[in-house]
Design a protein around this motif. Structure first.
Motif, short mmCIF file in Angstrom:
data_model
loop_
_atom_site.label_atom_id
_atom_site.label_comp_id
_atom_site.label_asym_id
_atom_site.label_seq_id
_atom_site.Cartn_x
_atom_site.Cartn_y
_atom_site.Cartn_z
N THR A 69 11.91 -5.48 4.19
CA THR A 69 11.92 -5.61 2.75
C THR A 69 11.52 -4.28 2.12
O THR A 69 11.03 -3.38 2.80
CB THR A 69 10.94 -6.70 2.29
OG1 THR A 69 9.61 -6.28 2.62
CG2 THR A 69 11.24 -8.03 2.98
N TRP A 70 11.75 -4.19 0.83
CA TRP A 70 11.33 -2.97 0.14
C TRP A 70 9.82 -2.78 0.28
O TRP A 70 9.35 -1.65 0.45
CB TRP A 70 11.73 -3.05 -1.34
CG TRP A 70 13.18 -2.78 -1.57
CD1 TRP A 70 14.17 -2.72 -0.63
CD2 TRP A 70 13.79 -2.50 -2.82
NE1 TRP A 70 15.37 -2.43 -1.23
CE2 TRP A 70 15.18 -2.30 -2.57
CE3 TRP A 70 13.33 -2.43 -4.13
CZ2 TRP A 70 16.09 -2.00 -3.58
CZ3 TRP A 70 14.24 -2.14 -5.15
CH2 TRP A 70 15.59 -1.92 -4.88
N ARG A 71 9.06 -3.85 0.21
CA ARG A 71 7.60 -3.73 0.32
C ARG A 71 7.22 -3.19 1.69
O ARG A 71 6.31 -2.35 1.82
CB ARG A 71 6.94 -5.09 0.08
CG ARG A 71 5.41 -5.00 -0.10
CD ARG A 71 4.80 -6.38 -0.32
NE ARG A 71 5.39 -7.07 -1.45
CZ ARG A 71 5.03 -6.87 -2.72
NH1 ARG A 71 4.09 -5.97 -3.00
NH2 ARG A 71 5.60 -7.55 -3.69
N GLN A 72 7.90 -3.67 2.73
CA GLN A 72 7.60 -3.17 4.07
C GLN A 72 7.98 -1.70 4.21
O GLN A 72 7.27 -0.93 4.87
CB GLN A 72 8.35 -4.02 5.10
CG GLN A 72 7.80 -5.45 5.24
CD GLN A 72 8.70 -6.34 6.08
OE1 GLN A 72 9.93 -6.16 6.10
NE2 GLN A 72 8.11 -7.33 6.76
N ARG A 73 9.07 -1.31 3.59
CA ARG A 73 9.46 0.10 3.64
C ARG A 73 8.43 0.99 2.95
O ARG A 73 8.19 2.13 3.36
CB ARG A 73 10.83 0.30 2.98
CG ARG A 73 12.02 -0.20 3.79
CD ARG A 73 13.31 0.32 3.19
NE ARG A 73 14.49 -0.11 3.91
CZ ARG A 73 15.71 0.39 3.72
NH1 ARG A 73 15.88 1.33 2.81
NH2 ARG A 73 16.74 -0.05 4.41
N LEU A 74 7.85 0.48 1.89
CA LEU A 74 6.87 1.26 1.14
C LEU A 74 5.58 1.46 1.93
O LEU A 74 4.89 2.48 1.78
CB LEU A 74 6.55 0.57 -0.19
CG LEU A 74 7.68 0.59 -1.22
CD1 LEU A 74 7.36 -0.36 -2.37
CD2 LEU A 74 7.93 1.99 -1.74
N ASN A 75 5.23 0.49 2.76
CA ASN A 75 4.04 0.60 3.61
C ASN A 75 2.79 0.93 2.81
O ASN A 75 2.02 1.84 3.14
CB ASN A 75 4.27 1.66 4.69
CG ASN A 75 3.25 1.57 5.81
OD1 ASN A 75 2.67 0.51 6.06
ND2 ASN A 75 3.01 2.70 6.49
N GLY A 76 2.61 0.18 1.72
CA GLY A 76 1.41 0.34 0.91
C GLY A 76 1.50 1.40 -0.16
O GLY A 76 0.58 1.53 -0.99
#
Length: 315
Positions: A69-76
């Motif tokens: 997901t985009w959130r996982q790609r962002l990694n915080g």
């Protein structure tokens, strides 16, 4: 059967000057969802292009799991939904306020970080805004946001006019007008998606093309301009002129008969004015739905054309 012996494209590009009729506002724009990307496309009198969110293909391990997901790609890290681009060529804007500059600000809105493509509601909003350095800093572009964006663009090639049956038209003999194939279309090479396409995955990509669909010719001799419909022509016969037939027996309707030579004109040539209409379309994925037109834009050009009296054999 066409006779190709001794045949060559007589492109008069040496005396052809591409003249933009001043900067123009965007002729058309459209936003679509394709694969894991949302793309905003534009067309104007200079060229065409697209800005896509999440434009890079996911190149992670092929484990059979869904893309991250985009959130996982962002990694915080924080998601920066906007990005500033240079103003596309051909856009007319007033002078920016003192201390500011114009930018094209594209913003991803209504996105869902817990999806691999931003969600079904995600879309792009475009705005031409004057920004100060502080305002520009409000829309940074850190390196980790690069996978969320892709940009590609192309300009129209300079027009190269072809005149048949002779390089220099003759009085009272039809002169047939066309453009070279290379100057009447811009096609994406789908074997190299990075050239003009926003590559998403093996099943989704955005490809754009431009074709000349109409050309208006003002022959420069005081007669009225006339329109010529254009389109895709066979590669072995791009100008539609049959060398085996008499000039008066051609099927190509894009023609003009000069009644007087250009000897009395400046530099001994008529000034031919062209208005070339480009139509831009896009193709998604494997193209089952075919090409989808976005809009049209006009480009103007001028051709200096000598016209001579009919000469006797050996003259």
């Amino acid at each position: 059967m066409h006779n190709r012996v001794g045949r060559a494209l007589l492109a008069l590009s040496a005396v052809l000057a591409l003249l933009m009729a001043g900067p123009a506002t965007t002729a058309a724009a459209e936003t679509i969802q394709t694969g894991a990307s949302v793309c905003s496309m534009y067309v104007n009198s200079t060229g065409f292009g697209a800005y896509c969110s999440n434009g890079s293909a996911y190149l992670g391990p092929d484990t059979g799991e869904p893309p991250p997901t985009w959130r996982q790609r962002l990694n915080g890290r924080p998601f920066v939904p906007c990005r500033d681009f240079e103003i596309p060529k051909g856009i007319r804007l007033p002078q920016a306020p003192e201390g500011k500059k114009w930018v094209l600000r594209v913003t991803i809105t209504d996105y869902n970080l817990d999806t691999y493509d931003g969600g079904d509601a995600a879309h792009l909003e475009r705005a031409y805004v004057p920004v100060s350095p502080a305002e520009e800093a409000q829309c940074p572009f850190p390196p980790y946001m690069q996978p969320f964006w892709h940009e590609f663009r192309s300009s129209y090639p300079p027009p190269a006019l072809v005149v048949k049956p002779t390089f220099t038209p003759r009085v009272n003999i039809p002169a047939y007008f066309s453009l070279t194939a290379d100057s009447s279309r811009v096609l994406a090479d789908r074997s190299n998606p990075g050239a003009y396409s926003g590559y998403i995955d093996p099943r989704h990509n955005l490809t754009m093309r431009a074709l000349v669909v109409e050309m208006t010719v003002d022959p420069g001799d005081g007669t009225k301009p006339f329109k010529c419909l254009m389109g895709v022509t066979p590669l072995d016969d791009p100008d539609g002129y049959d060398e085996t037939k008499d000039p008066n027996d051609q099927l190509n309707p894009c023609k003009h008969i000069y009644k007087r030579s250009s000897a009395s004109q400046p530099d001994g040539m008529y000034t031919v004015k062209l208005t070339i209409t480009w139509e831009v379309s896009y193709w998604v994925g494997k193209g089952e739905g075919g090409w989808n037109p976005i809009g049209q834009a006009n480009v103007t050009a001028v051709q200096r054309l000598p016209v001579q009296e009919v000469q006797a054999i050996g003259g």
